[in-house]
Design an enzyme around this catalytic site. Structure first.
Site, short mmCIF file in Angstrom:
data_model
loop_
_atom_site.label_atom_id
_atom_site.label_comp_id
_atom_site.label_asym_id
_atom_site.label_seq_id
_atom_site.Cartn_x
_atom_site.Cartn_y
_atom_site.Cartn_z
N GLU A 31 11.58 10.12 18.10
CA GLU A 31 11.05 10.08 16.74
C GLU A 31 10.92 11.51 16.22
O GLU A 31 10.37 12.37 16.90
CB GLU A 31 9.70 9.35 16.72
CG GLU A 31 8.87 9.53 15.46
CD GLU A 31 9.60 9.15 14.18
OE1 GLU A 31 9.46 9.91 13.20
OE2 GLU A 31 10.29 8.12 14.16
N HIS A 49 7.96 -11.69 3.22
CA HIS A 49 8.62 -12.45 2.16
C HIS A 49 9.05 -13.84 2.62
O HIS A 49 9.52 -14.02 3.75
CB HIS A 49 9.83 -11.67 1.65
CG HIS A 49 9.46 -10.41 0.95
ND1 HIS A 49 8.92 -10.38 -0.33
CD2 HIS A 49 9.54 -9.10 1.34
CE1 HIS A 49 8.70 -9.13 -0.68
NE2 HIS A 49 9.06 -8.33 0.32
N LYS A 250 12.14 -6.19 -6.22
CA LYS A 250 11.28 -7.31 -6.58
C LYS A 250 10.26 -6.95 -7.64
O LYS A 250 9.39 -7.75 -7.97
CB LYS A 250 10.59 -7.86 -5.33
CG LYS A 250 11.58 -8.40 -4.30
CD LYS A 250 10.90 -8.87 -3.04
CE LYS A 250 11.91 -9.44 -2.05
NZ LYS A 250 12.81 -8.41 -1.50
N ARG A 311 12.50 3.78 0.59
CA ARG A 311 13.21 2.68 1.24
C ARG A 311 14.65 3.09 1.51
O ARG A 311 15.25 3.85 0.72
CB ARG A 311 13.21 1.43 0.37
CG ARG A 311 11.86 0.75 0.27
CD ARG A 311 11.15 1.06 -1.02
NE ARG A 311 11.60 0.22 -2.12
CZ ARG A 311 11.19 0.38 -3.38
NH1 ARG A 311 10.35 1.35 -3.69
NH2 ARG A 311 11.65 -0.41 -4.34
N CYS A 399 -17.26 6.42 10.12
CA CYS A 399 -16.77 6.17 8.76
C CYS A 399 -17.60 5.06 8.15
O CYS A 399 -17.48 3.89 8.53
CB CYS A 399 -15.29 5.77 8.81
SG CYS A 399 -14.60 5.23 7.22
N CYS A 401 -17.64 3.97 4.97
CA CYS A 401 -16.92 3.11 4.02
C CYS A 401 -16.29 1.91 4.71
O CYS A 401 -16.33 0.79 4.20
CB CYS A 401 -15.84 3.91 3.30
SG CYS A 401 -16.42 5.23 2.23
N CYS A 436 -14.22 6.70 -0.21
CA CYS A 436 -14.32 8.16 -0.27
C CYS A 436 -13.09 8.85 0.29
O CYS A 436 -12.97 10.08 0.21
CB CYS A 436 -15.58 8.66 0.44
SG CYS A 436 -15.40 8.87 2.23
#
Length: 477
Positions: A31, A49, A250, A311, A399, A401, A436
């Site tokens: 990668e 989809h 789409k 994409r 965290c 939130c 945040c």
């Protein structure tokens, strides 16, 4: 034992790695970035989809249908967020009802079950906040939503546990033949030999193919910009809401996420720069103005972040999957929408084809399941108490939130293919994904990364190659 190299750590590459890890074979995934899910997979609508949009008898249609059918089982096996919430394609003009019927017929031809054509009133019964001007809709019950980066991470972790080696920051610069084997060279000077190379390089798949094959391919980066809304807007849509598709895709959708937010987008603009991940005023303006046509109650004041993704659009218009004219070199290229939906099926297909060609034998002890990071936010009080008894770090919320605890962050760092930076923690735990946007929790996340990875605070990165701080203030020890 045979050797296989997979180029690209998006959801396609990781799905193939997981399926190949069933066999007695050496698998190495290269990668170019510092983690999996850093390209198209990360900046994705997250839609599974139904299959009514793909042209019948195309590779896209085939794998869309096969992949969609696999999601219930694979999401349970690998423990990633998935929900069959259904989808509506809205029609605003009675003269375009015929186009809606064509989509219905295309879906039937592809084998999509449960499709219905609705009038405007029926559509509003399902989704009360859609526009009053909607005159009809196509309802696809088998459509779903998934967390794309969590899906990719789940595949990668399971592949790793089953023996696949993941090597990061390995940008491939050359591929050649050496004594009937492939030699794959990276920018850092390293090189690797393999019997089979599988090209899953996303927007760069054409460059990888063109290093090897006389038959050149061209991949265009198609840019899509998005807006993400706070969870307080989650009531505005329970299903994925599309507008009529065009030749560019789409269209602008409004959809819930698996974590309760609302996402709108994407735009579709072909760009020359395959790293053009910035957002634009014009793009975000288009996203908002078209999204409110579907759901007028959307308010920009509740947008918590914007982002863009690229994409991998093949100029030939279809997926390119299979062995090339060069024996042992496989392309899995041009995987745009419905690529995420197709990923489980593509993984199985490519792995089976490679296994047959190499006469691979399935190994004993393949581990088919994977358990994700515990989600403190979704647990009952009793479950939380039990978890804290086992590990007190789950009692320390980092965290606020998203209610992510220190225990979850430590788990994410120390797992197979663990988080190595703030972004890695974010995509594995959701720390920093709330209202945040990490304004209050980033420093604490960095502290934990410093401790767990044994690195200096200044060396903690936001994502691969992106430093956050340059030094300490007087008040910091």
């Amino acid at each position: 034992m045979k050797d296989i190299i997979i180029i690209g750590g998006g959801v396609i590459g990781c799905a193939i790695a997981r399926e190949l890890s069933r066999y007695r074979v050496n698998i190495t995934l290269l990668e170019r970035r510092g983690d999996v899910s850093q390209g198209t997979t990360k900046a994705n609508s997250g839609i599974v989809h139904a299959g009514f949009d793909a042209k019948p008898n195309t590779v896209k249609a085939k794998f869309n249908m096969l992949g969609n059918a696999m999601f219930d089982d694979i999401a349970k096996q690998l423990d990633f967020p998935f929900k069959r919430n259904g989808a509506l394609v809205l029609c605003f003009d009675k003269e375009e009802i015929g186009v809606l019927k064509e989509l219905y017929e295309r879906g039937v031809a592809n084998g999509v079950s449960g499709l219905e054509l609705l009038d405007g009133d029926k559509a509003r019964e399902l989704e009360p906040y859609i526009n009053d001007k909607v005159v009809g809709a196509l309802y696809a019950k088998t459509s779903g939503i998934v967390s794309p980066y969590e899906m990719c991470i789940a595949y990668a972790e399971n592949a790793s546990v089953n023996g696949c080696e993941f090597l990061f920051n390995k940008e491939v610069c050359n591929i050649s033949k050496e004594k009937n084997r492939w030699k794959v060279s990276a920018m850092d000077g390293s090189s690797y030999l393999a019997d089979v190379v599988i090209n899953c390089a996303g927007v760069y798949a054409d460059e990888i193919n063109n290093m090897v094959c006389d038959e050149k391919i061209k991949i265009v980066a198609r840019k899509g910009e998005y807006m993400l809304y706070d969870k307080s807007c989650g009531y505005l849509a329970s299903r994925t809401i599309f507008q009529m598709p065009s030749k560019m895709g789409k269209g602008i959708l409004v959809a819930p996420t698996t974590h309760g937010n609302i996402i709108t987008g994407p735009t579709a603009k072909d760009v020359d720069d395959k790293e053009a991940l910035y957002t634009t005023y014009e793009g975000l303006k288009e996203v908002y103005e078209k999204a409110v046509v579907s759901v007028p109650s959307l308010n920009k004041r509740f947008v918590i972040t914007q982002f863009s993704g690229l994409r991998a659009h093949s100029v030939d218009g279809d997926f390119i999957i299979g062995e090339s004219a060069q024996k042992g070199f496989y392309n899995v290229a041009g995987i745009e929408s419905p690529g995420l939906t197709s990923a489980p099926a593509i993984g199985v297909y490519v792995a089976k084809d490679v296994a047959d060609k190499l006469s691979l034998v399935e190994k004993e002890g393949f581990i088919a399941t994977r358990k994700g990071v515990p989600r403190f936010a979704t647990m009952s009080d009793e479950e939380r108490e039990e978890l804290i008894k086992i590990n007190p770090l789950y009692g320390k919320v980092i965290c606020k939130c998203e209610t992510v605890t220190e225990g979850e962050i430590v788990d994410a760092i120390n797992r197979p293919i663990g988080a190595k930076d703030v972004g890695g923690v974010k995509f594995r735990t959701r720390a920093g994904m709330g209202k945040c946007q990490s304004g209050f929790c980033m420093e604490r996340v960095m502290d934990i990364l410093e401790r767990e990875l044994g690195i200096a605070f200044e060396e903690v990165e936001k994502s691969s190659g992106g430093k956050i701080v340059v030094g300490k203030t007087k008040g910091r020890k």
